[in-house]
Design a protein around this motif. Sequence first.
Motif, PDB file in Angstrom:
ATOM      1  N   CYS A  72       9.953  34.728  -7.308  1.00  0.00           N
ATOM      2  CA  CYS A  72      10.578  33.741  -8.176  1.00  0.00           C
ATOM      3  C   CYS A  72       9.598  32.620  -8.539  1.00  0.00           C
ATOM      4  N   GLU A  73       8.851  32.141  -7.529  1.00  0.00           N
ATOM      5  CA  GLU A  73       7.901  31.048  -7.797  1.00  0.00           C
ATOM      6  C   GLU A  73       6.805  31.507  -8.762  1.00  0.00           C
ATOM      7  N   TYR A  74       6.352  32.751  -8.573  1.00  0.00           N
ATOM      8  CA  TYR A  74       5.303  33.272  -9.456  1.00  0.00           C
ATOM      9  C   TYR A  74       5.828  33.370 -10.895  1.00  0.00           C
ATOM     10  N   GLY A  75       7.049  33.899 -11.015  1.00  0.00           N
ATOM     11  CA  GLY A  75       7.676  34.009 -12.334  1.00  0.00           C
ATOM     12  C   GLY A  75       7.846  32.635 -12.983  1.00  0.00           C
ATOM     13  N   TYR A  76       8.173  31.659 -12.170  1.00  0.00           N
ATOM     14  CA  TYR A  76       8.386  30.302 -12.679  1.00  0.00           C
ATOM     15  C   TYR A  76       7.098  29.732 -13.290  1.00  0.00           C
ATOM     16  N   TYR A  77       5.976  29.947 -12.610  1.00  0.00           N
ATOM     17  CA  TYR A  77       4.695  29.451 -13.143  1.00  0.00           C
ATOM     18  C   TYR A  77       4.343  30.180 -14.448  1.00  0.00           C
ATOM     19  N   LEU A  78       4.651  31.488 -14.495  1.00  0.00           N
ATOM     20  CA  LEU A  78       4.386  32.251 -15.727  1.00  0.00           C
ATOM     21  C   LEU A  78       5.233  31.699 -16.878  1.00  0.00           C
ATOM     22  N   ALA A  79       6.500  31.381 -16.573  1.00  0.00           N
ATOM     23  CA  ALA A  79       7.389  30.843 -17.610  1.00  0.00           C
ATOM     24  C   ALA A  79       6.881  29.490 -18.110  1.00  0.00           C
TER      25      ALA A  79
END
Lengths: 121, 218
Positions: A72-79
């Motif tokens: 989730c954290e990785y996806g958040y940075y990508l977003a």
Amino acid sequence: MKMKSFFLTLMLLFLAGCIPQTLYYWGSYSSTLYKYKKDQSDENLQKHKNSIKYIIKRSPSLNRKVPPGVYCEYGYYLALEGNYTEAEKFFELEKENYPESEKFINTLIGQLRISEEEVNE
Amino acid sequence: MNRIYILLSIGFLILMTGCSINTATKSSAFPKIYKEKPVNILFLPPINLSTAPEAKEYFSSTLSETASETGYYFLPMEVTSPFLQSEGLYDTEIIGDNVLPQFKEHFDADAVLITKILEWDKAYYVLGGNVTVSLDFMLRSTVSGDTLWNYNGRIVYDTSGSNDNLLVSLIETAIQTAAQDYIPIAKEVNRRVFITAPKGPYHPRFDLDGEDTIIQKP
């Protein structure tokens, strides 16, 4: 020679028993996050992202599940970088691995979609 | 010969009484967590009551890693923090009981982890130094409002070098206190506190650790 191998095996078994087994592999997550919190530069963010990417890559080879929140954290940075399509893949992985995260992840996706539309307008 | 044994036994008993510690089983110390069985936990921003402003960053950076070993699902702090801010729920110090259900509503969290840094004191002396860290953790249910688990831990960590040469020791101490990496220390204190928590559903000992003993707070 046989004796030597026997003792080496015994020693390895003993050492394996001594190593504390943790549920998850976190690599250098805490250190890179600390550096990013201290100085929120792009360079420190990239280093933190890389440490998360490495956790995702390394965990399966250590027979461990990716720790809670990491996809989730990785996806958040990508977003935040505007890479919404790629981000959603990681959000889905978080939900698959940790179904109790579903409600929050869906809210998060909803909010990020709103900000994406605002950017596009 | 027997007299020696008797004397030794008495001495041992006196010693044991002097350093007696209160222990309890996890299920007797924290019965409500075994009953409610929370799964999804939300970190609230740590409250820093110490005199060191940098303590909050050291502490919050190490929380996710150490908390996950308890076997609960912890929502990712770096993602939830901006949400807490946007919902006006970031100021943990003024959050009252009536706010707890909101964490269930917005995050589907079964419980919230409230963390306080009570001490983060660095001491330097001629040939060495140490850092004293003490933390207080509380897990509160968003459903019943009950405290499911509460514990605190204190650690004094020696940061001095171990060189016999006085001059080298002085230089080493000066360098180490300036560039000390406190991340391992913060992790260690967190671990000592988290080890007292009953295990969550992702831990192999979930629901099996009720008879494990912990040292009770004085």
